[in-house]
Design a protein around this motif. Structure first.
Motif, PDB file in Angstrom:
ATOM      1  N   ALA A   1       0.910  -1.036  -0.009  1.00 22.28           N
ATOM      2  CA  ALA A   1       0.057  -0.080  -0.004  1.00 22.28           C
ATOM      3  C   ALA A   1       0.779   1.166   0.050  1.00 22.28           C
ATOM      4  CB  ALA A   1      -0.876  -0.030   1.219  1.00 22.28           C
ATOM      5  N   LEU A   2       1.926   1.079   0.594  1.00 23.87           N
ATOM      6  CA  LEU A   2       2.768   2.279   0.837  1.00 23.87           C
ATOM      7  C   LEU A   2       3.597   2.524  -0.716  1.00 23.87           C
ATOM      8  CD1 LEU A   2       4.697   1.760   4.191  1.00 23.87           C
ATOM      9  CD2 LEU A   2       3.037   3.865   3.203  1.00 23.87           C
ATOM     10  N   GLU A   3       3.829   1.494  -1.442  1.00 25.93           N
ATOM     11  CA  GLU A   3       4.502   1.464  -2.642  1.00 25.93           C
ATOM     12  C   GLU A   3       3.694   2.084  -3.636  1.00 25.93           C
ATOM     13  OE1 GLU A   3       7.638   0.453  -3.626  1.00 25.93           O
ATOM     14  OE2 GLU A   3       8.209  -1.180  -2.453  1.00 25.93           O
ATOM     15  N   ALA A   4       2.466   1.830  -3.548  1.00 27.08           N
ATOM     16  CA  ALA A   4       1.233   2.372  -4.439  1.00 27.08           C
ATOM     17  C   ALA A   4       1.293   3.984  -4.404  1.00 27.08           C
ATOM     18  CB  ALA A   4      -0.025   1.796  -4.282  1.00 27.08           C
ATOM     19  N   ARG A   5       1.765   4.446  -3.140  1.00 25.68           N
ATOM     20  CA  ARG A   5       1.615   6.027  -3.140  1.00 25.68           C
ATOM     21  C   ARG A   5       2.853   6.574  -3.421  1.00 25.68           C
ATOM     22  NH1 ARG A   5      -2.936   7.488   0.955  1.00 25.68           N
ATOM     23  NH2 ARG A   5      -4.280   5.595   1.126  1.00 25.68           N
ATOM     24  N   GLY A   6       4.047   6.003  -3.265  1.00 22.13           N
ATOM     25  CA  GLY A   6       5.382   6.615  -3.399  1.00 22.13           C
ATOM     26  C   GLY A   6       6.180   6.416  -4.604  1.00 22.13           C
ATOM     27  N   ARG A   7       7.355   6.701  -4.424  1.00 24.99           N
ATOM     28  CA  ARG A   7       8.164   6.704  -5.536  1.00 24.99           C
ATOM     29  C   ARG A   7       9.639   6.041  -5.240  1.00 24.99           C
ATOM     30  NH1 ARG A   7       9.611   8.967 -10.473  1.00 24.99           N
ATOM     31  NH2 ARG A   7       7.689  10.507 -10.522  1.00 24.99           N
ATOM     32  N   ARG A   8      10.137   5.053  -5.861  1.00 20.93           N
ATOM     33  CA  ARG A   8      11.226   4.419  -5.464  1.00 20.93           C
ATOM     34  C   ARG A   8      12.588   5.342  -5.818  1.00 20.93           C
ATOM     35  NH1 ARG A   8      11.542  -2.270  -6.290  1.00 20.93           N
ATOM     36  NH2 ARG A   8       9.661  -2.582  -5.014  1.00 20.93           N
ATOM     37  N   ILE A   9      13.405   5.456  -5.129  1.00 15.83           N
ATOM     38  CA  ILE A   9      14.788   6.246  -5.060  1.00 15.83           C
ATOM     39  C   ILE A   9      15.842   5.470  -5.216  1.00 15.83           C
ATOM     40  CG2 ILE A   9      16.134   8.253  -4.371  1.00 15.83           C
ATOM     41  CD1 ILE A   9      13.025   8.960  -5.695  1.00 15.83           C
TER      42      ILE A   9
ATOM     43  N   ARG B   1      16.202  -6.579   0.997  1.00 13.17           N
ATOM     44  CA  ARG B   1      15.228  -6.853   0.012  1.00 13.17           C
ATOM     45  C   ARG B   1      14.815  -5.608  -0.363  1.00 13.17           C
ATOM     46  NH1 ARG B   1      14.718 -11.974  -1.027  1.00 13.17           N
ATOM     47  NH2 ARG B   1      15.455 -13.349   0.229  1.00 13.17           N
ATOM     48  N   HIS B   2      14.910  -4.532   0.114  1.00 11.36           N
ATOM     49  CA  HIS B   2      14.333  -3.211  -0.242  1.00 11.36           C
ATOM     50  C   HIS B   2      15.558  -2.349  -0.647  1.00 11.36           C
ATOM     51  CE1 HIS B   2      10.670  -5.197   0.726  1.00 11.36           C
ATOM     52  NE2 HIS B   2      11.095  -5.505   1.685  1.00 11.36           N
ATOM     53  N   PRO B   3      16.321  -2.456  -1.541  1.00  7.03           N
ATOM     54  CA  PRO B   3      17.482  -1.359  -2.130  1.00  7.03           C
ATOM     55  C   PRO B   3      17.290  -0.402  -2.536  1.00  7.03           C
ATOM     56  CG  PRO B   3      17.379  -3.244  -3.481  1.00  7.03           C
ATOM     57  CD  PRO B   3      16.340  -3.555  -2.627  1.00  7.03           C
ATOM     58  N   TYR B   4      16.441   0.447  -2.003  1.00  4.93           N
ATOM     59  CA  TYR B   4      16.092   1.811  -2.375  1.00  4.93           C
ATOM     60  C   TYR B   4      15.349   2.823  -1.114  1.00  4.93           C
ATOM     61  CZ  TYR B   4      11.653  -0.795  -2.164  1.00  4.93           C
ATOM     62  OH  TYR B   4      10.707  -1.744  -1.851  1.00  4.93           O
ATOM     63  N   VAL B   5      15.156   3.893  -1.334  1.00  3.46           N
ATOM     64  CA  VAL B   5      14.581   4.855  -0.453  1.00  3.46           C
ATOM     65  C   VAL B   5      13.275   4.998  -1.171  1.00  3.46           C
ATOM     66  CG1 VAL B   5      14.540   7.006   0.831  1.00  3.46           C
ATOM     67  CG2 VAL B   5      16.705   5.817  -0.133  1.00  3.46           C
ATOM     68  N   LEU B   6      12.162   4.840  -0.418  1.00  2.00           N
ATOM     69  CA  LEU B   6      10.828   5.005  -0.795  1.00  2.00           C
ATOM     70  C   LEU B   6      10.333   6.507  -0.362  1.00  2.00           C
ATOM     71  CD1 LEU B   6       8.148   3.844  -1.993  1.00  2.00           C
ATOM     72  CD2 LEU B   6       7.280   3.376  -0.058  1.00  2.00           C
ATOM     73  N   ASP B   7      10.166   7.416  -1.386  1.00  2.00           N
ATOM     74  CA  ASP B   7       9.770   8.744  -1.069  1.00  2.00           C
ATOM     75  C   ASP B   7       8.301   8.801  -1.124  1.00  2.00           C
ATOM     76  OD1 ASP B   7      12.120   9.752  -0.520  1.00  2.00           O
ATOM     77  OD2 ASP B   7      12.333  11.153  -2.464  1.00  2.00           O
ATOM     78  N   ILE B   8       7.683   9.118   0.004  1.00  2.00           N
ATOM     79  CA  ILE B   8       6.342   8.983   0.013  1.00  2.00           C
ATOM     80  C   ILE B   8       5.966  10.255   0.992  1.00  2.00           C
ATOM     81  CG2 ILE B   8       6.439   7.433   1.824  1.00  2.00           C
ATOM     82  CD1 ILE B   8       3.641   6.290   1.278  1.00  2.00           C
ATOM     83  N   PRO B   9       4.951  11.140   0.837  1.00  2.00           N
ATOM     84  CA  PRO B   9       4.551  11.967   1.745  1.00  2.00           C
ATOM     85  C   PRO B   9       3.927  11.517   3.083  1.00  2.00           C
ATOM     86  CG  PRO B   9       3.711  12.728  -0.442  1.00  2.00           C
ATOM     87  CD  PRO B   9       4.101  11.414  -0.394  1.00  2.00           C
ATOM     88  N   GLN B  10       4.249  12.151   4.341  1.00  2.00           N
ATOM     89  CA  GLN B  10       3.715  11.605   5.542  1.00  2.00           C
ATOM     90  C   GLN B  10       2.460  11.328   5.710  1.00  2.00           C
ATOM     91  OE1 GLN B  10       5.792  13.346   8.848  1.00  2.00           O
ATOM     92  NE2 GLN B  10       4.207  13.117  10.246  1.00  2.00           N
ATOM     93  N   PRO B  11       1.528  12.238   5.156  1.00  2.00           N
ATOM     94  CA  PRO B  11       0.088  11.959   5.436  1.00  2.00           C
ATOM     95  C   PRO B  11      -0.469  10.604   4.673  1.00  2.00           C
ATOM     96  CG  PRO B  11       0.282  14.191   4.631  1.00  2.00           C
ATOM     97  CD  PRO B  11       1.827  13.438   4.299  1.00  2.00           C
ATOM     98  N   ASP B  12       0.492  10.213   3.609  1.00  2.00           N
ATOM     99  CA  ASP B  12       0.262   8.910   3.081  1.00  2.00           C
ATOM    100  C   ASP B  12       0.689   7.790   3.898  1.00  2.00           C
ATOM    101  OD1 ASP B  12      -1.126  10.058   0.561  1.00  2.00           O
ATOM    102  OD2 ASP B  12       0.722   9.950  -0.426  1.00  2.00           O
TER     103      ASP B  12
ATOM    104  N   ASP C   1      14.509   9.439 -10.164  1.00  2.00           N
ATOM    105  CA  ASP C   1      14.975   8.317  -9.351  1.00  2.00           C
ATOM    106  C   ASP C   1      16.063   8.799  -8.415  1.00  2.00           C
ATOM    107  OD1 ASP C   1      17.401   8.499 -10.984  1.00  2.00           O
ATOM    108  OD2 ASP C   1      17.341   6.456 -11.086  1.00  2.00           O
ATOM    109  N   THR C   2      16.405   9.971  -8.107  1.00  2.00           N
ATOM    110  CA  THR C   2      17.484  10.517  -7.382  1.00  2.00           C
ATOM    111  C   THR C   2      17.052  11.563  -6.181  1.00  2.00           C
ATOM    112  OG1 THR C   2      19.011  10.045  -9.056  1.00  2.00           O
ATOM    113  CG2 THR C   2      19.949  11.585  -7.382  1.00  2.00           C
ATOM    114  N   ILE C   3      17.611  11.459  -5.113  1.00  2.00           N
ATOM    115  CA  ILE C   3      17.574  12.498  -3.975  1.00  2.00           C
ATOM    116  C   ILE C   3      18.864  13.150  -4.214  1.00  2.00           C
ATOM    117  CG2 ILE C   3      17.481  13.097  -1.700  1.00  2.00           C
ATOM    118  CD1 ILE C   3      16.124  10.535  -1.052  1.00  2.00           C
ATOM    119  N   TRP C   4      18.558  14.696  -4.670  1.00  2.00           N
ATOM    120  CA  TRP C   4      19.488  15.605  -4.735  1.00  2.00           C
ATOM    121  C   TRP C   4      19.749  16.487  -3.570  1.00  2.00           C
ATOM    122  CZ3 TRP C   4      22.123  15.486  -9.315  1.00  2.00           C
ATOM    123  CH2 TRP C   4      21.511  14.719 -10.510  1.00  2.00           C
ATOM    124  N   MET C   5      21.140  16.476  -3.374  1.00  2.00           N
ATOM    125  CA  MET C   5      21.407  17.380  -1.991  1.00  2.00           C
ATOM    126  C   MET C   5      22.524  18.153  -2.854  1.00  2.00           C
ATOM    127  SD  MET C   5      23.297  16.460   1.620  1.00  2.00           S
ATOM    128  CE  MET C   5      24.077  17.814   2.692  1.00  2.00           C
TER     129      MET C   5
END
Length: 512
Positions: free
Chosen positions: A61-69, A94-105, A196-200
Motif C-alpha cells: 500500500a505504501l509502494e502504491a503511493r510513493g516513488r522508489r529512489i 530486500r528493499h534496496p531503495y528509498v521510498l519517497d512518500i508524503p507523511q500523510p500517505d 530516481d535520485t535524491i539531490w543534495m
C-alpha cells in the motif's frame, strides 16, 4: 490496568500501535489534531524501515503511493558539478531503495492497518496531565466531549518535537539549541533532474535538498537564515532554487510552504517508569539524510515487543530498560551524523575544499560509496553490545547476536515455492530457526513465537541460510523486531530456556 495509551498518531505512534496490537495488546491512540495532517513533513523511508513495514503487511500500500529512489547525489550548487553519486541498489536488503512518500500517505496506510487490528485513533484529544505509580498511569485527556481522567497501564509518548508527554514528565531535550532554519515546499516541479535520485546541493549560503515524490510532486528544502515571516512565498522558493540548484528546477502549484527550525538534541532517558518516549519526543535533529522518521519507527519496533511481553505479564518490567539501552545510542549517533551532514552542506573555503575531496572519494571509491549507502539505509544499526544479545558455544559466521537477521535468497517451502525470512516474520512473535530436529524447543518457546525447522518447514537446498548465519547445526532466535537475540551451536532446549528466563526475564515452563 493492562492497556497502552499511545500519544501521537504520526508514523511513530501508529507503528507502535500496530506492532502492539498484532502482539495482542489493547491499544488506544490519541492525537491533538482534529484531522490528520495534510503537510508532507517526513518523506523518505529507508531500507531498514521498509523491512519492518513489509513484515507488518503495509508495504504494498505504501509502494502504491510513493516513488522508489535508487541514488543519492551530492552536487555543487554553484558549478552544477556532481561530486558524489551514492547508489543504494546494492545494499544488503530486500528493499534496496528509498521510498519517497508524503507523511500523510504513510500515516493513512498505517492508520488503515491499525484499524484492521482493532485500533482506533481518537482525534482532537490532548493529553493534559499524567501521574504514575506502581500499578499504572493516571492520565487526563481533553477531547471533543470535554476533559476526563482515566487509568491506563502504560503510556508511549510519540507526540513529536514539542511533546506534551515529555513536558509532563518533567524531562527535557539536551543538546545544541542555536537552531537551524529551513524553508520547505511541497510543490509540483519541472526539472531536468532525474526522478530516481535524491539531490543534495551544497552551497556556502546553505544546502538545498530535492526529494522527488510520485508524479510531478516533490519536496524541496533549503537551509536559510532566521526568517521574519511565517512561511516563504513560492517566488522565494524559486529564488532559492535558482541560486542553490543551478536553475535546474521550476516550482509550481504549492501544497505546503513553511519555515521550520531544527535543533539537535535528545532526552537523557527514554524510559520513565511506565511512560516511554519515542521518535521526535526523544530526539530531534536536522532532516539531512532523512533519518528522523525512520529512527522513530525503529524506536517503536524495538519497544513494542518488549512492552507487549511486560503487559501480558510474561516478562519483568526491567526488560523495558533495554529499550533505552539499545535505542538511546542510536538516537545520539543520528543527532551527530545529521549535524555533520548539515555542516558539510554549508562548508566553504578550506573546509569546503576538504568536503569536496571527501565527496570525490565517496563518489569514486566503490567500497566507500557502498558503506555510505548502507549507513544511510540504517542497515549498520545493531545491538551487539546489548545485554539481550547472547552467543552460546562456537560460531563461525559473520552474523553475531545483536545483528539484524540476514534474509538470503534460495529458501523454499516444502512445496518448492520460495520463501523469505521477511515473510516468516509476518507471523507475530519470535522466530526460532532450528538446524535439525526441533525436539522440545517448540514446547519451550510456546506461544511466544514460531519454530521453523530447516529441512522440514523450510528447505535450504543451496545452504544459503547456513552460510548467512555461520553454522549448520544449532539455532538462531530472531526477535520480533528482526534482530538476532540468541545464536547457539546446539538445539538444547535448556539453552533457549535460559535465554528467555535469565536474559529476557520471561516466565517459561521448566524443561523436562
Amino acid at each position: 490496568m493492562d492497556g497502552v495509551l499511545v500519544v501521537g498518531a504520526g508514523p511513530v505512534g501508529l507503528t507502535a500501535a500496530c506492532q502492539l496490537a498484532r502482539l495482542g495488546i489493547t491499544v488506544r491512540v490519541v492525537d491533538a489534531l482534529a484531522t490528520p495532517t495534510t503537510e508532507s513533513r517526513a518523506v523518505g523511508v529507508h531500507a531498514r524501515s521498509l523491512e519492518m513495514l513489509a513484515a507488518l503487511g503495509v508495504l504494498p500500500a505504501l509502494e502504491a503511493r510513493g516513488r522508489r529512489i535508487g541514488v543519492l547525489a551530492m552536487t555543487d550548487g554553484r558549478s552544477g558539478d556532481t561530486r558524489a553519486r551514492i547508489p543504494v541498489g546494492d545494499i544488503a536488503s530486500r528493499h534496496p531503495y528509498v521510498l519517497d512518500i508524503p507523511q500523510p500517505d504513510t500515516e493513512a496506510v498505517l492508520a488503515d492497518r491499525a484499524a484492521e487490528l482493532g485500533v482506533a485513533v481518537e482525534r482532537g484529544t490532548r493529553l493534559t496531565a499524567l501521574a504514575q505509580d506502581g500499578e499504572g498511569v493516571t492520565v487526563t485527556l481533553a477531547g471533543p466531549e470535554g476533559e476526563r481522567t482515566e487509568q491506563v497501564g502504560w503510556v508511549v509518548g510519540a507526540d513529536g518535537g514539542h511533546s506534551t508527554t515529555r513536558h509532563l514528565l518533567g524531562t527535557h531535550l539536551e543538546g545544541a539549541f542555536h537552531g537551524q532554519h529551513f524553508a520547505m515546499a511541497d510543490v509540483d516541479v519541472d526539472t531536468s533532474l532525474t526522478r530516481d535520485t535524491i539531490w543534495m546541493f551544497t552551497h556556502p549560503e546553505g544546502m538545498g535538498i530535492h526529494f522527488p515524490l510520485a508524479g510531478d510532486r516533490a519536496r524541496v528544502m533549503f537551509l536559510v537564515e532566521e526568517p521574519t515571516a511565517d512561511a516563504p512565498t513560492l517566488a522565494e522558493i524559486q529564488s532559492l532554487a535558482d541560486a542553490r540548484m543551478g536553475g535546474r528546477l521550476r516550482v509550481r502549484d504549492p501544497r505546503w510552504l513553511a519555515y521550520f527550525e531544527v535543533h539537535h538534541a535528545q532526552v537523557p532517558q527514554y524510559r520513565h517508569g511506565r511512560v516511554l518516549l519515542a521518535g521526535d519526543a526523544a530526539h530531534i535533529h536536522s532532516p539531512a539524510g532523512a533519518q528522523g522518521m525512520n529512527t522513530g519507527m525503529q524506536d517503536a519496533a524495538n519497544l513494542a515487543w518488549k512492552l507487549a511481553l511486560v503487559v501480558h505479564g510474561r516478562a519483568d518490567a526491567r526488560l523495558l530498560d533495554s529499550y533505552h539501552d539499545e535505542r538511546h545510542p542510536v538516537g545520539a549517533a543520528v543527532v551527530r551524523k545529521t549535524t555533520l551532514l548539515t555542516d558539510v552542506g554549508t562548508a566553504s573555503g578550506p573546509a569546503g575544499t576538504i568536503r569536496d575531496v571527501a565527496l570525490f572519494l565517496v563518489g569514486h571509491v566503490r567500497r566507500v560509496s557502498d558503506a555510505a549507502a548502507t549507513q544511510m539505509a540504517e542497515l549498520t544499526i545493531g545491538y551487539r553490545d546489548s545485554a539481550l544479545s547472547v552467543r552460546h558455544g562456537r560460531h563461525h559466521g559473520d552474523v553475531r547476536a545483536g545483528d539484524h537477521a540476514p534474509d538470503p535468497d534460495g529458501l523454499q517451502r516444502p512445496d518448492g515455492t520460495p520463501v523469505t525470512i521477511e515473510e516468516l516474520q509476518a507471523t507475530p512473535g519470535f522466530l526460532l530457526l532450528v538446524h535439525g530436529g526441533p525436539g522440545a524447543l517448540a514446547t519451550t518457546l510456546g506461544d511466544l513465537g514460531t519454530v521453523v525447522a530447516i529441512g522440514r518447514d523450510v528447505l535450504d537446498p543451496e545452504g544459503a541460510l547456513a552460510r548467512a548465519y555461520g553454522n549448520r547445526d544449532g539455532m538462531v532466535l530472531v526477535r520480533p523486531d528482526g534482530y538476532v537475540g540468541l545464536v547457539a551451536d546446539t538445539t538444547d532446549p535448556h539453552v533457549l530456556r535460559r535465554y528467555l528466563a535469565d536474559t529476557l526475564g520471561v516466565a517459561v515452563p521448566a524443561v523436562a
